[in-house]
Design a protein around this motif. Structure first.
Motif, short mmCIF file in Angstrom:
data_model
loop_
_atom_site.label_atom_id
_atom_site.label_comp_id
_atom_site.label_asym_id
_atom_site.label_seq_id
_atom_site.Cartn_x
_atom_site.Cartn_y
_atom_site.Cartn_z
N THR A 282 0.86 -1.19 0.00
CA THR A 282 0.00 0.00 0.00
C THR A 282 0.89 1.23 0.00
OG1 THR A 282 -0.06 -0.22 2.41
CG2 THR A 282 -2.00 -0.96 1.19
N ARG A 328 6.96 9.14 10.32
CA ARG A 328 8.33 9.25 9.76
C ARG A 328 8.33 10.51 8.91
NH1 ARG A 328 12.05 5.75 12.26
NH2 ARG A 328 10.65 4.20 13.15
N LEU B 212 7.35 -5.79 11.85
CA LEU B 212 8.44 -5.17 11.08
C LEU B 212 8.83 -3.85 11.73
CD1 LEU B 212 6.73 -5.76 7.62
CD2 LEU B 212 8.77 -6.95 8.43
N HIS B 213 9.99 -3.31 11.31
CA HIS B 213 10.44 -1.99 11.77
C HIS B 213 9.60 -0.94 11.05
CE1 HIS B 213 12.97 1.51 12.27
NE2 HIS B 213 13.81 0.84 13.04
N SER B 214 8.98 -0.06 11.83
CA SER B 214 8.07 0.91 11.21
C SER B 214 8.81 1.95 10.38
CB SER B 214 7.21 1.59 12.26
OG SER B 214 7.99 2.44 13.07
N GLY B 215 10.12 2.09 10.60
CA GLY B 215 10.88 2.98 9.73
C GLY B 215 11.25 2.30 8.43
N ALA B 216 11.77 1.10 8.54
CA ALA B 216 12.26 0.40 7.35
C ALA B 216 11.14 -0.04 6.42
CB ALA B 216 13.10 -0.81 7.78
N TYR B 217 9.94 -0.27 6.96
CA TYR B 217 8.84 -0.79 6.15
C TYR B 217 7.63 0.12 6.07
CZ TYR B 217 11.50 -5.09 6.07
OH TYR B 217 12.50 -6.01 5.86
N GLY B 218 7.59 1.13 6.96
CA GLY B 218 6.39 1.97 7.04
C GLY B 218 6.22 2.84 5.80
N GLY B 219 5.01 2.83 5.26
CA GLY B 219 4.71 3.62 4.08
C GLY B 219 4.43 2.75 2.88
N ALA B 220 4.85 1.47 2.94
CA ALA B 220 4.64 0.58 1.80
C ALA B 220 3.93 -0.72 2.17
CB ALA B 220 5.99 0.24 1.15
N THR B 315 9.17 1.29 17.80
CA THR B 315 8.82 1.66 16.44
C THR B 315 8.55 0.42 15.62
OG1 THR B 315 11.16 1.86 16.03
CG2 THR B 315 9.96 3.88 16.44
N VAL B 316 7.45 -0.22 15.94
CA VAL B 316 7.11 -1.48 15.27
C VAL B 316 5.92 -1.27 14.34
CG1 VAL B 316 5.57 -2.22 17.12
CG2 VAL B 316 6.63 -3.93 15.67
N LEU B 317 6.01 -1.91 13.19
CA LEU B 317 4.87 -2.01 12.30
C LEU B 317 4.30 -3.40 12.56
CD1 LEU B 317 3.11 -1.17 9.88
CD2 LEU B 317 4.98 -1.81 8.37
#
Lengths: 455, 455
Positions: A282, A328, B212-220, B315-317
């Motif tokens: 997404t 972020r 997942l790490h919300s920085g490394a994966y957040g947004g996608a 900061t977890v997704l």
């Protein structure tokens, strides 16, 4: 140089055992029950640096101490490298999802599994071992080295900025080297050109004095969980954009060259989706997955809690609900401005009869590297020699708020060179670091210290 | 009769001590860790009924046993009264919100505070003590009495319907008496004309293999907590109506007399709001608070859980999110039909990339009393004599699913006469029962058994 590499190769099994020892210490900075462990990790690290040949001090802060190691025998004319890392780790919950216990390191398929293996104890420890190898048997380096390891990175580094400001002269450096990120892919090393910033909140919602019976009161008394759901649902548009008014106002226009460079990277969105295990990806329309991860801002729910969550059913109308959520940020967004906009949004969308309390847990500015220049070139050479290929430039979706602060306070550029791999499960169960990267990383860092001292 | 009341008055302090003994047993039926306690509560109750003069059996079910007490000396021509109650209780969490521990009963300001004091051990125990008093010293009652106490009410009574069907002949009765509800107000006794039904679900949402790490994966990568919030937000319209298509289709038109009777009750919405501690009340437009609570259906979130909910920030997704939510139903809604409509709604509103799993935890049909008739009149007389005022007719927002089943299987009307008070915190911390109502309730029930046997 070759002596150092010979030394590292000869001592590799001891290095690995010591890495495991470090990883066994549950230095969870967020949890006060682990304060003694976190302190122990600092002392253990100090001892390691001392044995590598550095002069070491443990400096107290309000919470977890800073370990400071110094080697200044290159002389006052030589450049100084400040190595920054952190010896604290994220909480390991949920424990039951780890294949092997988080604080009992285990090698499976060439990967070291343990909390902190990648983020950041494993990578920080490569520097320690690279220094030990480079300084072994009376060898010298062409650069002075200062190692600064903190124990509060995972709780937002509250003490570090005051610390760096207070010790500005002692920490003066020409370049700040940080290994707390990933390579772009296996066998493809990388250097970072950006980091996202962070604004992390806890939002508490309450509606009644106590929990109530959902039969006796349901239908007339506001439900805080429903109210919270409505607030959270209001944060994104249906298309994935963030719906907070003004949220994108300060986002820079990235230059076309950056977007081209991202497009040029070997990245398969479908493979990424499959590895993550998501039925679909997404995000914000008009941007590729890598762009969504690196150069676009996000709003993510990190935690949710309300009412009864145990076994079976409980017909309770909760009195309160809680979420942890974080944004972020990308240049030039700031946590302060985002908080303001978020507060305005909350005031608009909170349903009647519902009280809210917003607590900011931490924040950090986003970062963009100055491209070009001899430090980046030195790092490229070092990585090329250790991995057999020149590194690519990549962004990083996570946050290392101190990077911006180091650059500001010390007026020295930061060089971010990481050795973990994508999917390293930093902040998640089954965190890992390739053992091969641990060993090659030590080689790369020995070479990097040499290169940074070569005019 | 007067002998029985004299006996009850004389033994009141022992009755109270025994009540406390009963309340000290943590018979939490939903939690397997309390299975032995729940069993102990059944045995303790059986012993009490035996001492009151009933023939008692403990009958095993798949989970928690049924306690069956019988006194049939009134003879086969006399009416038979089936008393139903439950000896199990709701979980007591959150423990820290109890003023005194949930399983250590304490009297404060004339109220007995303990889990189960009101729901339903305290009220069930009034019947036990009323029978003991009525049958003391060789006294007789003009009705046969069967006491059926189950230990699974708080988990949806899974064994009870098969049990009643299996023992249909033995349980044959002319009227079923249940004390598991509240009076309308202090000193204003009441009889119930309606109960809401229940359809209770757990909805699990998942998006990825692991956290997942919300920085490394957040947004996608899709966020299951955000997805869940969007689903929950879709369940109500902005005005408070439930937004599931067809949800109101089976709701009966209540007759104008019922609405008038509700309007005639002494109820102050502002006082109710203040007692609950809500800044504002909410609900379906066009209906008063009492109507929203009694004769209109609801959809309430009972629990929410996702990601990290501990101290500090993580900061977890999250990979998954969970909600417990329930619908209160009114005639002629059914849990099965509501589940179908809810499933259709979920399919419509679940965002892409998100898997859902819907588990029905329990359900029960709503109930409407047949008004008029001699049993209701007998109860009115008994309550009038014990409390000094005739009871009002009231609805009840909670659910006692077995009521409909008793009427269906035994073809006998149910008489719901409760002695707790509004705000009793059934299912919440600091549950209480007025000690005065415990004592007057025993008087009312002695009188009720007499009246039910008076042609």
């Amino acid at each position: 140089m070759s002596d150092a590499l010979t030394y590292a190769a000869r001592e590799s099994s001891r290095f690995r055992e010591e890495l495991f020892e470090f990883l066994r210490i549950p230095s969870v900075s967020a949890k006060s029950e682990h304060d003694a462990d976190t302190r122990h990790a600092a002392e253990w690290l100090a001892d390691q640096l001392r044995r590598a040949g550095l002069a070491v001090e443990i400096l107290q802060t309000a919470r977890h101490p800073v370990v400071l190691g110094e080697w200044r025998e290159a002389g006052s004319d030589a450049p100084t490298v400040l190595v920054y890392g952190h010896y604290d780790v994220q909480p390991a919950e949920p424990f039951e999802e780890w294949t092997s216990p988080p604080f009992e390191p285990e090698i499976r398929e060439g990967k070291v599994f343990a909390r902190g293996s990648a983020d950041d104890k494993g990578q920080l420890f490569m520097h320690v071992k690279a220094l030990e190898a480079a300084l072994a048997e009376g060898s010298l380096l062409p650069v002075n080295v200062v190692v600064l390891a903190e124990g509060e990175e995972e709780i937002g580094s509250p003490s570090l900025v005051p610390f760096v400001e207070q010790h500005r002269d002692r920490l003066r450096a020409d370049v700040v080297v940080i290994s707390d990120s990933t390579m772009f892919a296996e066998n493809l090393p990388s250097l970072l050109f950006s980091l996202r910033g962070l604004a992390y909140f806890e939002l508490r919602v309450s509606t009644a004095k106590t929990d109530l019976h959902s039969g006796a009161y349901g239908g007339a008394v506001p439900n805080p969980a429903t109210a919270l759901a409505r607030v959270l649902a209001s944060l994104h548009c249906a298309d994935g954009r963030i719906a907070i008014e003004g949220f994108y106002d300060d986002v820079v226009e990235w230059d076309e060259r950056t977007r081209e460079r991202i497009r040029g990277l070997p990245f398969d969105e479908e493979k990424f989706r499959d590895e993550v295990g998501a039925a679909a990806l997404t995000g914000e329309p008009g941007w590729s997955v890598l762009e969504r991860l690196w150069i676009r801002p996000t709003c993510e729910v990190n935690g949710l809690l309300a009412g009864y969550t145990g076994e079976g059913a409980k017909t309770v109308l909760p009195a309160k609900a809680m979420t942890k959520l974080s944004f972020r940020l990308v240049p030039d967004q700031t946590p302060d401005r985002i908080r303001e906009l978020f507060e305005v949004h909350l005031a608009k969308v909170t349903p009647p009869g519902v009280d809210t309390e917003l607590i900011q847990l931490h924040g950090g500015l986003p970062w963009k590297a100055e491209l070009g220049g001899r430090f980046l070139e030195a790092a490229s050479t070092a990585l090329d020699e250790a991995f057999g290929t020149r590194p690519v430039l990549q962004g990083e979706g996570g946050s290392i708020p101190i990077v911006v602060e180091f650059e500001r306070i010390l007026n020295a550029p930061a060089l971010l060179v990481g050795f973990a791999l994508p999917g390293a499960n930093m902040h998640a169960p089954d965190e890992w670091l390739p053992l091969a990267n641990f060993e090659r990383g030590i080689v790369a860092l020995v070479r990097l210290y040499q290169e940074l001292g070569t005019p």
